[in-house]
Design a protein around this motif. Structure first.
Motif, short mmCIF file in Angstrom:
data_model
loop_
_atom_site.label_atom_id
_atom_site.label_comp_id
_atom_site.label_asym_id
_atom_site.label_seq_id
_atom_site.Cartn_x
_atom_site.Cartn_y
_atom_site.Cartn_z
N PRO A 252 13.36 11.34 -5.25
CA PRO A 252 13.45 11.31 -6.24
C PRO A 252 13.64 9.15 -6.56
O PRO A 252 13.78 8.74 -6.88
CB PRO A 252 14.61 11.88 -6.99
CG PRO A 252 14.77 12.79 -6.44
CD PRO A 252 14.14 12.65 -4.67
N ALA A 253 14.88 9.18 -5.13
CA ALA A 253 16.22 7.55 -5.68
C ALA A 253 15.05 7.35 -5.12
O ALA A 253 14.68 6.25 -6.21
CB ALA A 253 17.06 7.74 -5.26
N GLY A 254 14.20 7.54 -3.99
CA GLY A 254 12.75 6.05 -3.51
C GLY A 254 12.40 5.64 -5.19
O GLY A 254 11.72 4.72 -4.77
N PHE A 255 11.22 6.62 -5.74
CA PHE A 255 10.68 6.77 -6.99
C PHE A 255 10.87 6.66 -7.78
O PHE A 255 10.13 5.13 -8.36
CB PHE A 255 10.33 8.39 -6.88
CG PHE A 255 8.26 8.14 -7.97
CD1 PHE A 255 7.52 7.88 -7.71
CD2 PHE A 255 9.29 8.20 -9.62
CE1 PHE A 255 6.50 8.08 -8.35
CE2 PHE A 255 8.07 8.45 -10.57
CZ PHE A 255 7.40 8.42 -10.23
N ALA A 256 12.70 6.13 -8.63
CA ALA A 256 13.05 5.95 -9.82
C ALA A 256 12.62 3.83 -9.25
O ALA A 256 12.44 2.99 -9.73
CB ALA A 256 14.35 6.27 -10.03
N ILE B 160 0.80 -1.11 0.09
CA ILE B 160 0.22 -0.15 0.32
C ILE B 160 0.47 1.06 0.17
O ILE B 160 0.88 2.61 -0.59
CB ILE B 160 -1.16 0.68 1.39
CG1 ILE B 160 -1.71 -1.19 1.28
CG2 ILE B 160 -1.74 1.05 1.00
CD1 ILE B 160 -3.28 -1.92 2.39
N SER B 161 1.63 1.14 0.62
CA SER B 161 2.68 2.29 0.48
C SER B 161 3.94 3.47 -0.53
O SER B 161 3.46 3.57 -0.59
CB SER B 161 3.92 2.25 1.79
OG SER B 161 4.79 2.50 1.65
N ASP B 162 4.14 1.71 -1.29
CA ASP B 162 4.24 1.42 -2.68
C ASP B 162 3.87 2.57 -3.20
O ASP B 162 4.09 3.13 -4.16
CB ASP B 162 5.08 0.21 -2.76
CG ASP B 162 5.96 -0.64 -2.36
OD1 ASP B 162 6.94 0.53 -1.48
OD2 ASP B 162 6.43 -1.00 -2.36
N ALA B 163 2.25 1.94 -3.43
CA ALA B 163 1.49 2.20 -4.39
C ALA B 163 1.40 4.35 -4.13
O ALA B 163 0.93 4.36 -5.24
CB ALA B 163 0.14 1.66 -4.70
N ALA B 164 0.41 4.20 -2.96
CA ALA B 164 0.67 5.19 -2.06
C ALA B 164 2.07 6.07 -3.01
O ALA B 164 1.54 7.85 -3.33
CB ALA B 164 0.22 5.90 -1.04
N GLN B 165 3.03 5.64 -2.81
CA GLN B 165 4.24 6.22 -3.01
C GLN B 165 4.52 6.92 -4.68
O GLN B 165 4.46 7.91 -5.21
CB GLN B 165 5.91 6.15 -2.31
CG GLN B 165 5.75 5.84 -0.81
CD GLN B 165 6.09 6.99 -0.46
OE1 GLN B 165 6.27 8.59 -0.90
NE2 GLN B 165 5.78 6.97 0.78
N LEU B 166 4.18 6.36 -5.28
CA LEU B 166 4.17 6.18 -7.01
C LEU B 166 3.15 6.78 -7.01
O LEU B 166 3.50 8.20 -8.03
CB LEU B 166 3.65 4.44 -7.73
CG LEU B 166 5.00 3.94 -8.07
CD1 LEU B 166 4.68 2.31 -8.00
CD2 LEU B 166 5.65 4.44 -8.66
N LEU B 167 1.82 6.62 -6.00
CA LEU B 167 0.92 7.84 -7.07
C LEU B 167 1.19 9.26 -7.08
O LEU B 167 1.06 10.67 -7.48
CB LEU B 167 -0.47 7.47 -6.18
CG LEU B 167 -2.07 6.53 -7.05
CD1 LEU B 167 -2.73 6.40 -6.25
CD2 LEU B 167 -2.05 6.62 -7.94
N LEU B 168 1.70 9.46 -5.73
CA LEU B 168 1.99 10.89 -5.24
C LEU B 168 2.99 11.19 -6.16
O LEU B 168 3.31 12.72 -6.88
CB LEU B 168 2.93 10.95 -3.89
CG LEU B 168 3.16 12.58 -3.10
CD1 LEU B 168 2.05 13.20 -3.55
CD2 LEU B 168 3.97 12.15 -1.88
N GLY B 169 4.01 10.64 -6.46
CA GLY B 169 5.10 10.85 -7.15
C GLY B 169 4.18 11.78 -8.92
O GLY B 169 5.07 12.61 -9.62
N GLN B 170 3.27 10.50 -9.16
CA GLN B 170 3.30 10.76 -10.22
C GLN B 170 2.81 12.14 -10.29
O GLN B 170 2.76 13.53 -11.15
CB GLN B 170 1.46 9.66 -10.94
CG GLN B 170 2.71 8.51 -11.58
CD GLN B 170 1.70 7.85 -12.24
OE1 GLN B 170 0.74 8.62 -12.88
NE2 GLN B 170 1.41 6.35 -11.53
#
Ligand code: ADP
Length: 641
Positions: free
Chosen positions: A629-633, A607-617
């Motif tokens: 940025p590195a975490g997002f990549a 869930i946390s990964d998905a949330a971070q990906l959505l926020l990044g987008q």
């Protein structure tokens, strides 16, 4: 008398500027005379002003004048004024150095341009008045005596890196500038500046309105008397007579149809120290309780320092024909700081101080009238000559927007002057009036979106639903826009709403109902997504703002736009951190799939990964930087395997 001659080196920048002037291929070299006459006229204004409080400074029957003394044999031209003069120290600081803030920029831009010809606009924008005489002279001797002082100062320059300065003598106050002229070369703009006809032409062309006589002694054959039988000899006899070359009429006192275009242009250059033509002039004569006249100009291009702290604004202020202030700030609001000109107010006391001016009733009445007049003239220009208005807007639009924010009195009058980019037409700016005329029947508000550039806002997810509905959206891409909007909450009965902030009610009643239903089912999922993002967002919600993107970030009403917040942080301004809401597109496949995975049971880490990906987008889509940025990549890479 001690003549403690000193040789002093120019500062590096002054020296560079000197070289630029000396080697300048600028063709209208004759303007040096305009610059020197302009300085002389200023010096006479200053003397007249100083004499108001100390009448011992001018002798009985004194009248100010500027004399031009050409000597064809010696190839010199001498300009003499009986103005205020300069002290020894003033000579060193006014003539020996160029302390102007723009010098550095001027030299930089010249180096960058690597141009052989020094463009007039450039020299003009930075004002290098006195030094322009080096375009026509190999050496210059300036002798000056300050009013009220006994000794004079002599300043000499004849090429190279240094100048000489010493004490000297002069009969009375004033300044004498002797130019040793370069060899005439008309092809290069170097005419014979000792010729009576050339001097006449130049003075008439550039300095006709100067209010002190510009005098040239001219030689004329002596008139032979009838009963003189020595006719032949008389023909050879010459007499020298003083002739005033300029008409001396204060231009602003003429009626508007008497003002010639060329005259206006030269007058503007004189008062604004600009070398290029103004964009337009505004003349006004007011009679009644307060009587005054004004002649104002809008420059052709914005001064390079219009936004700097050191920018000097205001109109020249005259009272009863005496210039009492060079730049009176109180007669125009700050956002109209680009306006140059003259204000002649008959009834103002001559010795008025800056402090009393501020509270002077007459001045505040004038200020209000001038501001309205300028706005009216600009509106007229916009209605009659759109292309010219666009040029004005390109140069000064951003400053005018400051007015919408700060000028409560004229806010509504300023609104029709505004132009914006919008989704309607990529090439053309639009006014609010035009926007309103294109509003859809069911559209209630005027929409806008802020961002750092057209490219960013144009591709923003926030736009999606609006584009689909055919609603036009204004783009606020100027940093000032976000501040301006506090003074622009409504236009002609329609509210302005940011589509990047707050609730924007979109969609039909059914659509809204359907969304409400869906929200119930999504509550737990949304909360789960919000948890790992606590640090960055206020909440995660469903919305119908989006059609093709999965998510976006939405601020609250009154929040700063993200690009402005960034800009302010970069300038080290302390601003409270503002969290936004992440809105999800309930119809998007990514969201729907995530939701069903969530319902089927997802680990906290997933869930946390998905949330971070959505926020990044969401952040990338609006061109904001990512918190990690590195975490997002890494997360994106994980998705790809
Ligand atoms: P500007 O006139 O734009 O200030 P200049 O280089 O022409 O720049 O002149 C620099 C300064 O030298 C003036 O501001 C003024 O104080 C002084 N100055 C120049 N010429 C004269 C003059 N004829 N009489 C008195 N002061 C002068």
């Amino acid at each position: 008398m001690t003549t403690n001659k000193k040789s002093m080196k120019f500062e590096a920048e002054t020296k560079q500027l000197l070289e630029i002037m000396i080697n300048s291929l600028y063709t209208e070299k004759e303007v040096f005379l305009r610059e020197l006459i302009s300085n002389a006229s200023d010096a006479l204004d200053k003397l007249r002003f100083a004499a108001i409080t100390d009448n011992s400074l001018v002798p009985e029957g004194f009248s100010g004048e500027i004399r031009l003394l050409p000597d064809a044999d010696k190839r010199t031209l001498t300009i003499v004024d009986n103005g205020i003069g300069m002290t020894y120290d003033e000579v060193i600081s006014n003539i020996g150095t160029i302390a102007r803030s723009g010098t550095h920029e001027l030299i930089k831009s010249l180096e960058k341009q690597k141009t052989e010809k020094l463009p007039a606009e450039l020299i003009g924008r930075f004002g290098v008045g006195f030094y322009s005489c080096l375009m026509v002279a190999d050496s210059v001797t300036l002798t000056t005596r300050k009013a009220g002082e006994e000794t004079a100062t002599v300043w000499e320059y004849s090429g190279g890196e240094s100048y000489d300065v010493r004490e000297g003598t002069r009969d009375s106050q004033g300044t004498t500038i002797e130019l040793k002229l370069k060899k005439a070369d008309p092809e290069d703009g170097l005419e014979d500046f000792t010729s009576e006809w050339i001097i006449r032409r130049i003075v008439k062309k550039y300095s006709d309105f100067v209010r002190y006589p510009v005098i040239l002694p001219v030689e004329r054959p002596a008139e032979s008397s009838a009963d003189d039988d020595n006719g032949e000899d008389d023909k050879k006899k010459k007499v020298v007579k003083d002739e005033t070359l300029n008409s001396m009429k204060a231009l602003w006192q003429k009626s508007e149809n008497e003002m010639k275009e060329e005259e206006l242009s030269e007058f503007y250059k004189h008062i604004a120290s600009d070398w290029s033509d103004p964009m337009m002039h505004i003349a006004m004569k007011v009679e009644g309780r307060y009587e005054y006249q004004t002649l104002m100009f809008i420059p052709g291009t914005a001064p390079f320092d219009l936004y700097s702290q050191s920018y000097k604004r205001g109109l020249q202020l005259y009272a009863r024909n005496v210039k009492i202030m060079d730049r009176c700030e109180d007669v125009l609001p700050e956002y109209m700081r680009f306006v140059k000109g003259v204000l002649d107010a008959q009834d103002l006391p001559l010795n008025i101080s800056r402090e009393t001016l501020q509270n002077n009733r007459q001045i505040s009445t004038i200020r209000s009238t001038l501001t309205k007049k300028i706005i009216t003239e600009l509106k007229k220009l916009k209605d009659t000559d759109g292309d010219k208005y666009l040029k004005f807007w390109e140069q000064f639009g951003a400053v005018m927007k400051e007015g919408v924010h700060s000028d409560f009195e004229n806010r509504e009058k300023l609104q029709p002057l505004l132009l914006f980019q919008s989704t309607h037409d990529r090439e053309k700016l639009t006014s609010l009036e035009e926007y309103k005329s294109r509003m859809k029947e069911d559209q209630e508000d005027i929409y806008y979106l802020s961002g750092e550039s057209r490219e960013v806002v144009e591709n923003s997810p926030h736009l999606e639903a609006f584009t689909q509905k055919g609603y036009e959206v204004l783009f606020f891409t100027d940093p000032i826009d976000d501040f301006m909007v506090s003074g622009l909450t409504e236009f002609d009965g329609k509210k302005l709403k940011s589509i990047g902030k707050g609730d924007v009610e979109l969609g039909s009643e059914e659509e809204k109902k359907a969304l409400e239903e869906k929200k119930k089912d999504f509550t737990a999922f949304l909360e789960a997504l919000a948890k790992p993002l606590e640090e960055h967002v206020k909440a995660v919600e469903l919305s119908n703002r989006l059609t093709s993107s999965p998510c976006c970030l939405v601020g609250s009403e009154g929040d700063l736009s993200p690009h402005i917040e960034r800009m302010m942080r970069q300038s080290k301004l302390a601003i409270p951190s503002q969290k936004r809401v992440m809105e999800l597109n309930a119809g998007h496949e990514v969201i729907l799939r995530l939701k069903s995975r969530y319902d089927a049971g997802m680990k906290d880490e997933e869930i946390s990964d998905a949330a971070q990906l959505l926020l990044g987008q969401a952040l990338l889509a609006e061109s904001s930087p990512l918190p990690d940025p590195a975490g997002f990549a890494k997360l994106v890479a994980k998705l790809m395997v």
